[in-house]
Write a protein that holds these residues in place. Sequence first.
Motif, mmCIF file in Angstrom:
data_model
loop_
_atom_site.group_PDB
_atom_site.id
_atom_site.type_symbol
_atom_site.label_atom_id
_atom_site.label_comp_id
_atom_site.label_asym_id
_atom_site.label_seq_id
_atom_site.Cartn_x
_atom_site.Cartn_y
_atom_site.Cartn_z
ATOM 1 N N LYS A 173 33.960 40.071 42.538
ATOM 2 C CA LYS A 173 35.182 40.005 43.167
ATOM 3 C C LYS A 173 36.069 41.222 42.545
ATOM 4 O O LYS A 173 37.232 41.488 43.270
ATOM 5 C CB LYS A 173 35.727 38.404 43.620
ATOM 6 C CG LYS A 173 34.815 37.660 44.414
ATOM 7 C CD LYS A 173 35.467 36.200 44.147
ATOM 8 C CE LYS A 173 34.428 35.520 45.234
ATOM 9 N NZ LYS A 173 34.828 33.976 45.173
ATOM 10 N N ASP A 174 36.308 40.963 41.527
ATOM 11 C CA ASP A 174 37.285 41.845 40.819
ATOM 12 C C ASP A 174 37.190 43.189 41.176
ATOM 13 O O ASP A 174 38.124 43.971 41.281
ATOM 14 C CB ASP A 174 37.489 41.606 39.418
ATOM 15 C CG ASP A 174 37.789 39.866 38.802
ATOM 16 O OD1 ASP A 174 38.785 39.420 39.988
ATOM 17 O OD2 ASP A 174 37.401 39.635 37.784
ATOM 18 N N VAL A 175 35.771 43.609 41.017
ATOM 19 C CA VAL A 175 35.799 45.133 41.182
ATOM 20 C C VAL A 175 35.944 45.403 42.679
ATOM 21 O O VAL A 175 36.437 46.404 43.137
ATOM 22 C CB VAL A 175 34.124 45.360 40.842
ATOM 23 C CG1 VAL A 175 33.733 46.698 41.343
ATOM 24 C CG2 VAL A 175 33.780 45.325 39.507
ATOM 25 N N VAL A 176 35.588 44.506 43.435
ATOM 26 C CA VAL A 176 35.475 44.883 45.078
ATOM 27 C C VAL A 176 37.316 44.824 45.188
ATOM 28 O O VAL A 176 37.680 45.756 45.948
ATOM 29 C CB VAL A 176 35.162 43.863 45.842
ATOM 30 C CG1 VAL A 176 35.323 44.191 47.450
ATOM 31 C CG2 VAL A 176 33.493 43.971 45.703
ATOM 32 N N ARG A 177 37.999 43.901 44.663
ATOM 33 C CA ARG A 177 39.556 44.053 44.773
ATOM 34 C C ARG A 177 40.075 45.233 44.300
ATOM 35 O O ARG A 177 40.852 45.836 45.176
ATOM 36 C CB ARG A 177 39.966 42.763 43.854
ATOM 37 C CG ARG A 177 41.429 42.444 44.730
ATOM 38 C CD ARG A 177 42.039 40.955 43.785
ATOM 39 N NE ARG A 177 41.023 39.862 44.151
ATOM 40 C CZ ARG A 177 40.257 39.183 43.385
ATOM 41 N NH1 ARG A 177 40.479 39.218 42.187
ATOM 42 N NH2 ARG A 177 39.716 38.146 44.025
ATOM 43 N N ALA A 178 39.605 45.768 43.069
ATOM 44 C CA ALA A 178 40.166 47.003 42.490
ATOM 45 C C ALA A 178 39.813 48.231 43.586
ATOM 46 O O ALA A 178 40.621 49.092 43.863
ATOM 47 C CB ALA A 178 39.504 47.206 41.309
ATOM 48 N N ALA A 179 38.579 48.320 44.283
ATOM 49 C CA ALA A 179 38.346 49.142 45.033
ATOM 50 C C ALA A 179 39.119 49.179 46.217
ATOM 51 O O ALA A 179 39.536 50.150 46.791
ATOM 52 C CB ALA A 179 36.788 49.174 45.374
ATOM 53 N N VAL A 180 39.592 47.917 46.757
ATOM 54 C CA VAL A 180 40.166 48.044 48.010
ATOM 55 C C VAL A 180 41.607 48.239 47.791
ATOM 56 O O VAL A 180 42.256 48.728 48.546
ATOM 57 C CB VAL A 180 40.097 46.374 48.644
ATOM 58 C CG1 VAL A 180 41.032 46.303 49.626
ATOM 59 C CG2 VAL A 180 38.785 46.018 49.013
#
Length: 146
Positions: free
Chosen positions: A136-143
Amino acid sequence: RYVGEDRRSDKSVVLESVSQNGLALVLASEPLRANMDIALAAVRQNGEALEHVSDELADNKKLVLEAVRQDGCALQHASSRLRADKEVVLEAVRQNGYALEDASGDLSADQEVVFEAVKQEGGALQYASLELRANKDVVRAAVRQN
């Protein structure tokens, strides 16, 4: 354009040429493509010139770091050993997140490397390991980046 062998082998001519256009390295003689001074001048001007250096220089960490600082995508022309070097890959993805595509598999599963890549370019998430693509943290950073 045809370039005579005498000019392709003249260090001062080649150095001047690659300082103005790094990709002119492709026209240099083989011995000059293996010359560190020439190669450094070329990759500082255009990181993609790394494609035209000798195999030995493509495995030289100092040279590859210079190339990926100028153009992260130059990572694709580095030796496999250096595509697995975390310091080199971090420099590459900080310059261009998409360089993650050319990192070793182990580093595409490294959270620090992937975070740096997606902070620079959210679309680089596609080159992360399956585990990190679900983080989730990685995806959030990408978004956030996109």
